[in-house]
Design a protein around this motif. Structure first.
Motif, PDB file in Angstrom:
ATOM      1  N   PRO A 254      38.005  17.634  53.168  1.00 24.39           N
ATOM      2  CA  PRO A 254      37.420  16.448  52.756  1.00 24.39           C
ATOM      3  C   PRO A 254      36.042  16.527  52.409  1.00 24.39           C
ATOM      4  CG  PRO A 254      38.787  16.328  54.857  1.00 24.39           C
ATOM      5  CD  PRO A 254      38.992  17.672  54.465  1.00 24.39           C
ATOM      6  N   ARG A 255      35.356  15.859  51.419  1.00 28.14           N
ATOM      7  CA  ARG A 255      34.066  16.261  51.124  1.00 28.14           C
ATOM      8  C   ARG A 255      32.958  16.123  52.308  1.00 28.14           C
ATOM      9  NH1 ARG A 255      33.007  15.519  45.735  1.00 28.14           N
ATOM     10  NH2 ARG A 255      30.977  14.653  46.366  1.00 28.14           N
ATOM     11  N   ALA A 256      33.331  15.161  53.030  1.00 30.26           N
ATOM     12  CA  ALA A 256      32.111  14.926  54.263  1.00 30.26           C
ATOM     13  C   ALA A 256      32.090  16.025  55.259  1.00 30.26           C
ATOM     14  CB  ALA A 256      32.402  13.495  54.968  1.00 30.26           C
ATOM     15  N   ALA A 257      33.394  16.364  55.591  1.00 31.83           N
ATOM     16  CA  ALA A 257      33.580  17.665  56.618  1.00 31.83           C
ATOM     17  C   ALA A 257      32.902  19.089  55.640  1.00 31.83           C
ATOM     18  CB  ALA A 257      34.945  17.829  56.806  1.00 31.83           C
ATOM     19  N   LEU A 258      33.175  19.170  54.319  1.00 37.27           N
ATOM     20  CA  LEU A 258      32.575  20.214  53.661  1.00 37.27           C
ATOM     21  C   LEU A 258      31.296  20.420  53.572  1.00 37.27           C
ATOM     22  CD1 LEU A 258      33.419  22.605  51.888  1.00 37.27           C
ATOM     23  CD2 LEU A 258      33.580  21.197  49.855  1.00 37.27           C
ATOM     24  N   GLY A 263      26.993  22.679  54.133  1.00 39.29           N
ATOM     25  CA  GLY A 263      25.628  22.426  53.558  1.00 39.29           C
ATOM     26  C   GLY A 263      26.131  21.696  52.213  1.00 39.29           C
ATOM     27  N   MET A 264      25.106  21.034  51.559  1.00 33.42           N
ATOM     28  CA  MET A 264      25.510  20.228  50.568  1.00 33.42           C
ATOM     29  C   MET A 264      25.192  20.964  49.451  1.00 33.42           C
ATOM     30  SD  MET A 264      25.763  16.813  50.988  1.00 33.42           S
ATOM     31  CE  MET A 264      25.324  16.317  49.187  1.00 33.42           C
ATOM     32  N   GLN A 265      24.802  22.063  49.357  1.00 37.35           N
ATOM     33  CA  GLN A 265      24.689  23.084  48.000  1.00 37.35           C
ATOM     34  C   GLN A 265      26.305  23.488  47.848  1.00 37.35           C
ATOM     35  OE1 GLN A 265      22.284  23.654  46.293  1.00 37.35           O
ATOM     36  NE2 GLN A 265      22.993  25.123  44.885  1.00 37.35           N
TER      37      GLN A 265
END
Length: 575
Positions: A254-258, A263-265
């Motif tokens: 999932p994007r939020a967990a990643l 990190g956002m990078q």
């Protein structure tokens, strides 16, 4: 609208092959480029011949020479390597006007709408490999819908996993214990079992070309290692410790967990590779070029005609400079003769200028060096070196009067009035420019105060054309200083005063006898302990101001003036 297509080129041996191009050996020998990494000599680039004997990038130089004693080495040269990459960028401009550099050894080309001009993407790659082979360069290429995907394919496509079994199960699964089943299972690579991630491998021929079909970036990336996403090494290491080794492994997170855990990078790089976040290909801006030319219907040869032609060229050239906020520091004047020859002179300025009135006198000083021959067909002016210039705000009469009065009041103390206008500064720069045109700019120097109490180091000599005059009064010395300073010259003191630090009543210097009428001192000076100066190895010196009976005033000191033993030396003459 045509789908976006990006071509990524990677030159894995760019530094080594650049050196080989300069050497032009008949039989190429193993060659490596050596750089300083963390204080150690490391191979930063290896040629194909060096790789064939077992050498690799990142290996220590000592280990490499132990493997191959006759290894040819060359020092790393990042500046010339960057220039060579810029040359390759201009070469890649034949395929598309949108070409960006991917330092230190890559190019990114936007092929959208241009590949059909060469017969398709396959034909473009064929031409790229042919050109690189002619230049003696190794290249790997990848074409995809996004720059991130093309970058990963060009460098890591050979590290992709083997196709899965039809059942989708691997023989290494824990519930498949049968020996026969495990013997027929698909073999996994070392980096998939927990080993080190794969490194980009050098290309060999056309095998280094990978084309991802349009709209299938996910399929092209799913089996690549995580390093293909242009992630930092630390981020790749954290992901691999958790068992995430392929790009497809993080696509299902999932994007939020990643974003929260890595990190956002990491999420941003994944989105760029998948095309969810736009990533433009920004080509390098073309260098600013300022040049004008004037062609004559008939050849000219008189100096007056040449001056008239230059007057017509200076106005548009200065208009181009002012439009970009630039000023010329070095100007080239080219005269194309009727016999096919070209006469050229260069003019240097002490300060960047964009006014014809400041350029014209300097050019006229150089016109005598131009040989007209059988006549001049064309005149050309080109600004070889330019600098940014700022507009000067003109002051009103009241402000100018106040500044002039303030400068007159402080002129006696500072030696330079504060009300000196911009015209006076330009006049000095123009004078330096005219003297430099005759004598050379290296011969025109000025003094700047230096932070040292040693008399010989109290001022530093700078080129006047490339420095700014000292703003403000000259720093006061701790004591009177002579008008003329020289290297310490020995003074002959004979008799009972020899070897004593008291001022001698008589001495001999430069074949003359001096009788001391008055001596003032001593003034003790210490050298900078953090600097090594052969003339100050003895430590302190005691300086005396000596006035002889004939009126000559000298600056003497007792100490070691470059000799082994203490003695008397003369270092200056007062006015």
């Amino acid at each position: 609208m045509a789908a976006r297509r990006i071509l990524s080129l990677w030159f894995p041996r760019l530094a080594a092959e650049r050196v080989q191009r300069l050497r032009r050996d008949v039989v190429p020998a193993p060659l490596v480029v050596v750089g300083d990494v963390g204080g150690a000599q490391v191979l930063t680039s290896v040629s194909a011949e060096a790789e064939a004997v077992g050498l690799r990038e990142g290996q220590g130089l000592r280990d490499a020479t132990a493997i191959y004693p006759n290894l040819l080495t060359a020092p790393a040269d990042p500046l010339n390597e960057a220039r060579f990459l810029a040359v390759m960028r201009r070469w890649a401009g034949r395929f598309s006007p949108w070409v960006a550099e991917e330092a230190p050894a890559g190019l990114m080309i936007d092929l959208s709408g241009t590949a059909h001009l060469f017969g398709g993407e396959g034909a473009v790659l064929a031409q790229v490999f042919q050109d690189c082979a002619d230049m003696g360069l190794t290249v790997r290429a990848g074409i995809a819908d996004t720059p991130g995907a093309a970058w990963g394919l060009a460098r890591y496509a050979q590290a992709r996993m083997a196709p899965p079994l039809a059942s989708g199960r691997s023989g290494d699964a824990i519930d498949q214990e049968a020996r026969a089943t495990r013997s027929r299972a698909a073999k996994r690579r070392g980096w998939e079992r927990g080993g080190s991630p794969p490194q980009p491998a050098a290309a060999k021929g056309a095998e280094g070309a990978v084309i991802s079909p349009p709209g299938r970036a996910r399929e092209a990336l799913v089996d690549l290692p995580l390093a293909a996403l242009r992630l930092e090494a630390e981020a790749v290491d954290r992901l691999m410790r958790l068992g995430l080794r392929r790009v497809g492994d993080i696509m299902v997170i999932p994007r939020a967990a990643l974003a929260r855990r890595f990190g956002m990078q990491t999420l941003r790089r994944l989105d760029q590779a998948m095309g969810l976040e736009p990533e433009p290909v920004s080509p390098a801006r073309p260098p600013m070029h300022f040049a004008v030319r004037l062609t004559f219907p008939d050849p000219i040869g008189l100096r007056s005609d040449v001056e008239a032609g230059l007057d017509r060229l200076l106005a548009p050239l200065c208009a181009q400079l002012r439009a970009k906020g630039r000023g010329v520091r070095r100007l080239a004047v080219q005269a194309f003769r009727a016999d096919g020859g070209v006469a050229m002179v260069e003019v240097g300025l002490a300060r960047a200028a964009d006014s014809p009135d400041r350029l014209r006198p300097l050019i006229h000083l150089k016109l005598e060096q131009i040989d007209a021959g059988f006549g001049i067909d064309c005149l050309r002016l080109e600004a070889l070196a330019t600098e940014a210039v700022t507009a000067q705000q003109h002051r009103g009469q009241i402000d100018a009067t106040q500044s002039a009065m303030a400068g007159a009041a402080s002129g006696a103390a500072s030696g330079v009035g504060q009300g000196a206008g911009q015209g006076a500064a330009h006049a000095l720069d123009d004078l330096i420019g005219r003297l430099g045109a005759r004598l050379g700019h290296e011969a025109i120097t000025r003094l700047h105060p230096a932070d040292s109490h040693v008399p010989a180091k109290a001022a530093q000599v700078l080129m006047a054309a490339w420095s700014v005059a000292h703003d403000g009064p000259w720093p006061a010395a701790p004591g009177p200083r002579p008008l003329l300073l020289m290297r310490p010259e020995p003074v002959d003191v004979s008799g009972p005063m020899e070897g004593r630090s008291d001022p001698p009543p008589r001495f001999r210097w430069r074949r003359r006898e001096y009788a001391v009428r008055m001596a003032v001192g001593p003034e003790r000076l210490q050298p900078e302990w953090w600097l090594e100066d052969p003339d100050w190895r003895s430590g302190a010196r005691d300086y005396w101001r000596i006035e002889a009976e004939d009126g000559e005033r000298l600056w003497l000191f007792f100490g070691q003036g470059g000799a082994v033993n203490d003695g008397w030396y003369c270092e200056g003459v007062f006015s």
